[in-house]
Design an enzyme around this catalytic site. Sequence first.
Site, PDB file in Angstrom:
ATOM      1  N   ASP A  13       0.887  -1.270   0.058  1.00 57.72           N
ATOM      2  CA  ASP A  13      -0.025   0.063  -0.001  1.00 57.72           C
ATOM      3  C   ASP A  13       0.875   1.285  -0.020  1.00 57.72           C
ATOM      4  O   ASP A  13       1.697   1.522   0.779  1.00 57.72           O
ATOM      5  CB  ASP A  13      -0.881   0.049   1.159  1.00 57.72           C
ATOM      6  CG  ASP A  13      -2.089   0.983   1.152  1.00 57.72           C
ATOM      7  OD1 ASP A  13      -1.898   2.047   0.676  1.00 57.72           O
ATOM      8  OD2 ASP A  13      -3.071   0.671   1.534  1.00 57.72           O
ATOM      9  N   CYS A  53      -7.286   4.309  -2.531  1.00 56.70           N
ATOM     10  CA  CYS A  53      -7.301   2.752  -2.175  1.00 56.70           C
ATOM     11  C   CYS A  53      -8.380   2.015  -2.884  1.00 56.70           C
ATOM     12  O   CYS A  53      -8.157   1.189  -3.417  1.00 56.70           O
ATOM     13  CB  CYS A  53      -7.211   2.678  -0.657  1.00 56.70           C
ATOM     14  SG  CYS A  53      -5.748   3.380   0.123  1.00 56.70           S
ATOM     15  N   ASP A 320      -1.149  -0.637  -4.771  1.00 58.34           N
ATOM     16  CA  ASP A 320      -2.446  -0.190  -5.126  1.00 58.34           C
ATOM     17  C   ASP A 320      -2.149   1.343  -5.612  1.00 58.34           C
ATOM     18  O   ASP A 320      -2.897   1.614  -6.735  1.00 58.34           O
ATOM     19  CB  ASP A 320      -3.673   0.127  -3.917  1.00 58.34           C
ATOM     20  CG  ASP A 320      -2.873   0.662  -2.741  1.00 58.34           C
ATOM     21  OD1 ASP A 320      -1.730   1.089  -2.736  1.00 58.34           O
ATOM     22  OD2 ASP A 320      -3.827   0.954  -1.733  1.00 58.34           O
ATOM     23  N   HIS A 321      -1.400   1.977  -5.299  1.00 56.82           N
ATOM     24  CA  HIS A 321      -0.950   3.378  -5.637  1.00 56.82           C
ATOM     25  C   HIS A 321       0.491   3.848  -4.943  1.00 56.82           C
ATOM     26  O   HIS A 321       0.775   3.344  -4.323  1.00 56.82           O
ATOM     27  CB  HIS A 321      -2.116   4.465  -5.444  1.00 56.82           C
ATOM     28  CG  HIS A 321      -2.532   4.369  -3.890  1.00 56.82           C
ATOM     29  ND1 HIS A 321      -1.833   5.004  -2.907  1.00 56.82           N
ATOM     30  CD2 HIS A 321      -3.587   3.732  -3.066  1.00 56.82           C
ATOM     31  CE1 HIS A 321      -2.045   4.710  -1.691  1.00 56.82           C
ATOM     32  NE2 HIS A 321      -3.500   4.241  -2.030  1.00 56.82           N
TER      33      HIS A 321
END
Length: 511
Positions: A13, A53, A320-321
């Site tokens: 994450d 997210c 996720d990013h």
Amino acid sequence: MSQRKNVLLIVVDQWRADFVPALGAGFLRTPNLDRLCKEGVTFRNHVTNTVPCGPARASLLTGLYLMNHRAVQNTVPLDARHTNLAKELRRIGYDPALIGYTTTTPDPRTTGGKDPRFTTLGDLMDGFRAVGAFEPSMDGYFGWLAQKGYQLPAKREDIWLPEGEDAVPGVTSRPSRIPAELSDTAYFTERALTYLKGRNGKPWFLHLGYYRPHPPFIAAAPYHAMYRPEDMPALHRQPQWQDEAKQHPLLDFYLHGISQGSFFHGAGGAATELDAEAIAQMRATYCGMITEVDDALGHVVAYLDETKQWEDTLVIFTSDHGEQLGDHYLLGKIGYHDESFRIPLVIKDPAAPAGSAGRIEDAFTESVDVLPTILDWLGGSAPRACDGRSLLPLVAGERPADWRQHLFYEFDFRDVFYSHPETTLRLHMDDCALCVVQDEDWKYVHFTTLPPLLFNLREDPQQFHNLASDPACATIVRDYAQRALSHRMRHAERTLTHFRATPHGLEERQP
């Protein structure tokens, strides 16, 4: 490789792409990720299709662009009609296990208004079997701590305050109050090993999620002191944050509104108040959390090695990013900057041809490509609606002639409970959207109603100078706007568009 085929999908994450040693981050120590890069293929030009997210994970796990799945922000429901990776895996005989979270809000038409899942940031996506859930509200992790005998404070998030009664919340060189053996990273790793050791030789699919290096930006000892602030990469930002704010109304909004409290538990003040020294310390802490995750992955890899399962397992490592980390005076994952959207992707395919291992692949890839890649490797096929493509040809070193010529990603900035750009910018919620078309030369950002942006990436890689209103660039703006429109038209929802009713009954045409 035997007939037994396993898949390990590792989703960290808020880990941005330029913090991968194989892509140039020589200041980092990540021996297990390094091994994965040496045995697999690392993708240099990989992006998430949206942030934050919830929307990002929806795209990753459905294979759909934001414009199609429409879970546009955290807490916005995901339409139940969409299939996802877990449901497709079940169709081909896998029982998909999940450790971590997906930040998914359920379709309200499938339940009642009192469903507790509507009181949290997000819950688990349908189809997965939770074998180490973090959500809702991190109850799984805090319950594990209590079961381990750890005395939780009255406000349990205070475990992420700096160690010591005299500690001040905010950027710190001190460790967190939780020891490394009881960190959330340790929790996810124990859950993973417990699941894998219970499989008894049966094929498996595991979504192994890690919360870090997501904030709060504080690391457990010894990771808190593993990196020196002076060794961190230089910041990419203008001399003053006000100079950045002039670029666009949306950037101006965020620069006025981001607080430190979302990134340092208990802290106050604006993110723009952090000086270069504080940001360097924050980055050193971020690196410590990265190495903690890498060390944890080492335990999982060692078990798969010991049991000879590594050679039968497709391993995909991604995030996720990304995270702004102070670049452009921003923290978090927002807007249109590369730091928020460029993320790691490494794929180790045990069936890949000899000579493919260790390569850096420059083709444009997106998070929507992960679902079709996994299904392809297992002998399944991607749903008709999927916006991505299998990456297995690229892993094998064979780029299809019709591979994408640009990256495409989106951001929806409508009002949510922790930010209100819609109100401040006086926009209707359905006008709070942007999309990006980006290649090696240019980056074009199209807004529904706000002014566009255009950056010359060859001359201005940090994207400081907006050329959208420059008459000399009018043709480029037109061409890239047309690209964006054509891309959206090509990927419009198409679940049933290949079916036809005929005099002989239903006909399914191959795309």
